[in-house]
Enzyme design. Sequence first.
Site, short mmCIF file in Angstrom:
data_model
loop_
_atom_site.label_atom_id
_atom_site.label_comp_id
_atom_site.label_asym_id
_atom_site.label_seq_id
_atom_site.Cartn_x
_atom_site.Cartn_y
_atom_site.Cartn_z
N GLY A 188 -56.73 97.37 -10.86
CA GLY A 188 -58.01 97.02 -10.98
C GLY A 188 -58.25 96.15 -9.75
N CYS A 189 -59.65 95.91 -9.56
CA CYS A 189 -60.07 95.34 -8.51
C CYS A 189 -59.89 93.81 -8.66
CB CYS A 189 -61.68 95.65 -8.29
SG CYS A 189 -62.68 95.46 -9.56
N TYR A 190 -60.15 93.04 -9.72
CA TYR A 190 -59.84 91.66 -9.82
C TYR A 190 -58.45 91.57 -9.70
CZ TYR A 190 -64.56 90.44 -11.26
OH TYR A 190 -66.06 90.36 -11.46
N THR A 192 -56.09 93.01 -8.22
CA THR A 192 -55.46 93.27 -6.88
C THR A 192 -56.01 91.86 -6.15
OG1 THR A 192 -55.88 95.60 -6.78
CG2 THR A 192 -56.01 94.64 -4.81
N SER A 193 -57.15 91.34 -6.04
CA SER A 193 -57.58 90.34 -5.19
C SER A 193 -56.86 89.02 -5.79
CB SER A 193 -59.00 90.14 -5.46
OG SER A 193 -59.18 89.46 -6.78
#
Length: 385
Positions: A188-190, A192-193
């Site tokens: 997911g995006c969160y 990953t960050s």
Amino acid sequence: MSATTFSPICFDRGHCWNKDLRKQQRVVKCSIKSGHATSQKTVRVGVLGASGYTGAEVLRLLANHPEFGVALLTADRKAGQSISSVFPHLGPQDLPDLIAIKDANFSDVDAVFCCLPHGTTQDIIKGLPKHLKMVDLSADFRLRDISEYEEWYGQPHKAPDLQKEAIYGLTEVSREEVKSARLVANPGCYPTSVQLPLVPLIKASLIQTSNIIIDAKSGVSGAGRSAKENLLFTEVTEGMNSYGVTRHRHAPEIEQGLTDAARSKVTVSFTPHLIPMSRGMQSTIYVEMAPGVRIEDLYEQLKLSYEDEKFVVLLEKGVIPRTHSVKGSNYCLINVFPDRIPGRAIIISVIDNLVKGASGQALQNLNLIMGFPEDLGLHYLPLFP
């Protein structure tokens, strides 16, 4: 690559390409028919759910990929339409029309990007031919514990045997496992960050894992393309709101990755926010340093971990990462700062949620699966301003 500069962009494929690797490819050159044109490509790719944001972003990135050709596009609600009627910006590409997934013929496809909604992907993927290589951009195979999946996603896991096969594809962390995978669960995006800056620090025992606070903000495209009242222009613009407080579905995914790094259970405080921009994501992370650790130690560990990476960039000391600096690109920019509270540090990480947070990382992963350099087709510099 140094910790303070972007990876150089190579426009001469002859210099970028590993000729010995190319000779080792097991796939055979084939002709892919896209509308009225025929182009020579090595890998025939299908995009399932091509009418959503992540599907469109995959197609944008594939436009410059020298070895992946688009052979199949599905979108049940848009079946029968051309891709240019759904996404005019993709019109210059000569792509096949959209079809319903039930009408798809996978015999002429080597690999698929699955860009379908959470909860529908398991049934689809378990019915696909065994020869296909797959990168799933939904959350359906990210959590190894199927009971945890049921708790957070509100339904039983429909493909537990396939879950055992899935590799969690945080590329810079799981590169070797991805290379031999048939099914990759794209992060997911969160997560990953958050994981990219934290995993190296946790593995090096430089930060405490008992008091990690994550304040994350995303552009509206992270919520998908479906029509929802809370995503209307008047609901989103000129304001900001928290959502999924204490119950966002990315929390267990973040904790799974950090637990793996720590080799002991990690629980985080994670609150996401929706901000009025189309794309971009920033995670501001507050951590307690281990006894005797200095802020310089965190910086040097991140520099050591990512100095040879193409897409994770540690900025010069004191430079604050900005979402403007990654828009449209596959880069993750990070930096670390001393908190005013002694012994604590502030880590800032920014990505484009649709690229490094979704479709760009998916392309990195499929490149690895198919034996290509992982940056192939991803030489997009950020858009600025």
